[in-house]
Design an enzyme around this catalytic site. Structure first.
Site, mmCIF file in Angstrom:
data_model
loop_
_atom_site.group_PDB
_atom_site.id
_atom_site.type_symbol
_atom_site.label_atom_id
_atom_site.label_comp_id
_atom_site.label_asym_id
_atom_site.label_seq_id
_atom_site.Cartn_x
_atom_site.Cartn_y
_atom_site.Cartn_z
ATOM 1 N N TYR A 186 26.833 10.307 54.227
ATOM 2 C CA TYR A 186 25.866 10.037 55.575
ATOM 3 C C TYR A 186 25.937 8.485 55.771
ATOM 4 C CZ TYR A 186 22.103 8.868 58.404
ATOM 5 O OH TYR A 186 21.255 8.464 59.573
ATOM 6 N N LYS A 190 27.578 5.937 58.669
ATOM 7 C CA LYS A 190 26.598 5.074 59.352
ATOM 8 C C LYS A 190 27.186 3.753 59.353
ATOM 9 C CE LYS A 190 23.860 7.482 61.532
ATOM 10 N NZ LYS A 190 23.918 7.729 62.953
#
Length: 285
Positions: A186, A190
Site C-alpha cells: 500500500y 501511494k
C-alpha cells in the site's frame, strides 16, 4: 554576429489580479468529478464544491453512497442550486469506466473542470507472507485506476479546450513507514501517486497548444472513518496513531475540504506538481 533571442510572450493568468479572495476559492459553473465519491472523504469534498457554485459527479464501486452523508450532499445542492449525481463504476474495468464516464459527462450542464481521486484500496500484513495477487490488486486500484480516470478527464478537458485541476489522493504512507501496521505494498502504491502527480503536472502543464491542466496530490494522515474502525479497535492502536503526529489525534473526513478546495480552485493558480501533506505533522518529526 549571433542574433539575440527574442523574449517570450508571458502566459496568460487564469484570472485578473482584481479577483477577490472569496471568488478565488469559488468553483462556479464548473463540474468536478470525484472518485471514491460514495465514501466519507469524497462526499465531504462534494459538499464543498456544491457550496461554492459547482456541480459534482460522484463515482464509486459501491452500489450506493453512504446514506446520511449523501442526504447532506443533496440538501447542500438544493440550498445552493447546484447538482450532484452518483454513478457506480469499477475504475479497473476499462470498458465500464469509459462507458460510465461518457454517460456522466453527457449529462452535465457545466464543463468538466476538475478531478479529485478519493478512491483507494488498503491491505496489510507481513511482507514475508503477503500474496502477490493482492499486491497486483492494490496497484490496479490505486495506480492504474487513478491513471485511467486522470487520462479520461484530461482528454475531456482537451476536447472542450478547458483549463482544469486534478487532485490525486496519496497518503502520508507515501513518505514514511507507519509504526504498528505492515503495509509495504500500500505504501508503495501511494508513493507512486505522488510521482504520478508530478509527472502528469509536467506533461500537461506546459505543452504548447493544449489547455492548462494543473495536477497536485494530497497526503492525508490517519482518518477516523468506518474503514479504519476495525484497526482502531485493536488494543493500543488509537493511542499509537494519535501520538504519531504533532496534534495528538486522528483527523476527520471534513478536515480535507479546505486543502482540496484550494487545489481545485484558482486560489492555487501557480501551484502544480506539489504534494500537500495534511497529516497533523506526522511526517514532520
Amino acid at each position: 554576429m549571433a542574433s539575440q533571442a527574442q523574449p517570450q510572450e508571458p502566459k496568460p493568468r487564469l484570472g485578473p489580479p482584481t479577483t477577490t479572495i472569496t471568488d478565488l476559492f469559488r468553483l462556479s459553473s464548473r463540474t468536478i468529478l470525484i472518485t471514491g465519491g460514495g465514501g466519507a472523504v469524497g462526499l465531504e469534498v462534494a459538499r464543498s464544491v456544491l457550496e461554492t457554485g459547482g456541480d459534482v459527479i460522484c463515482l464509486d464501486l459501491a452500489a450506493h453512497p453512504l446514506p446520511d452523508e449523501w442526504q447532506r450532499v443533496q440538501t447542500t445542492a438544493e440550498t445552493h442550486h447546484t447538482k450532484a449525481r452518483y454513478h457506480t463504476c469499477d475504475l479497473t474495468d476499462p470498458q465500464a469506466l469509459q462507458s460510465t464516464f461518457d454517460h456522466a459527462v453527457s449529462q452535465v450542464r457545466y464543463p468538466l473542470r476538475g478531478l479529485v481521486t478519493c478512491h483507494g484500496l488498503s491491505a496489510g500484513g507481513s511482507s514475508l507472507d503477503f500474496p502477490t495477487s493482492t499486491v497486483t490488486k492494490l496497484l490496479d486500484v490505486n495506480i492504474t485506476g487513478t491513471f485511467a480516470i486522470s487520462q479520461l478527464c484530461a482528454r475531456e478537458l482537451q476536447r472542450t479546450n478547458s483549463a482544469g485541476s486534478i487532485v490525486l489522493f496519496a497518503s502520508m504512507s507515501a513518505h514514511v513507514y507507519n509504526r504498528g501496521v505492515d503495509t509495504a505494498a500500500y505504501n508503495a502504491s501511494k508513493a507512486g501517486i505522488v510521482q504520478l502527480a508530478r509527472s502528469l503536472a509536467g506533461e500537461w502543464g506546459s505543452r504548447p497548444g493544449t489547455p492548462l491542466i494543473r495536477v497536485n496530490s494530497v497526503s492525508p494522515g490517519y482518518i477516523r472513518t468506518r474503514q479504519t474502525s476495525e484497526t482502531l479497535s485493536e488494543p493500543g492502536m488509537e493511542k499509537l496513531w494519535s501520538e504519531g503526529n504533532m496534534l495528538g489525534r486522528l483527523s476527520f473526513a471534513d478536515e480535507y475540504r479546505g486543502a482540496v478546495q484550494y487545489l481545485l480552485s484558482d486560489a492555487s493558480s501557480f501551484v502544480t506538481g506539489t504534494d500537500l501533506r495534511v497529516d497533523g505533522g506526522h511526517t514532520a518529526w
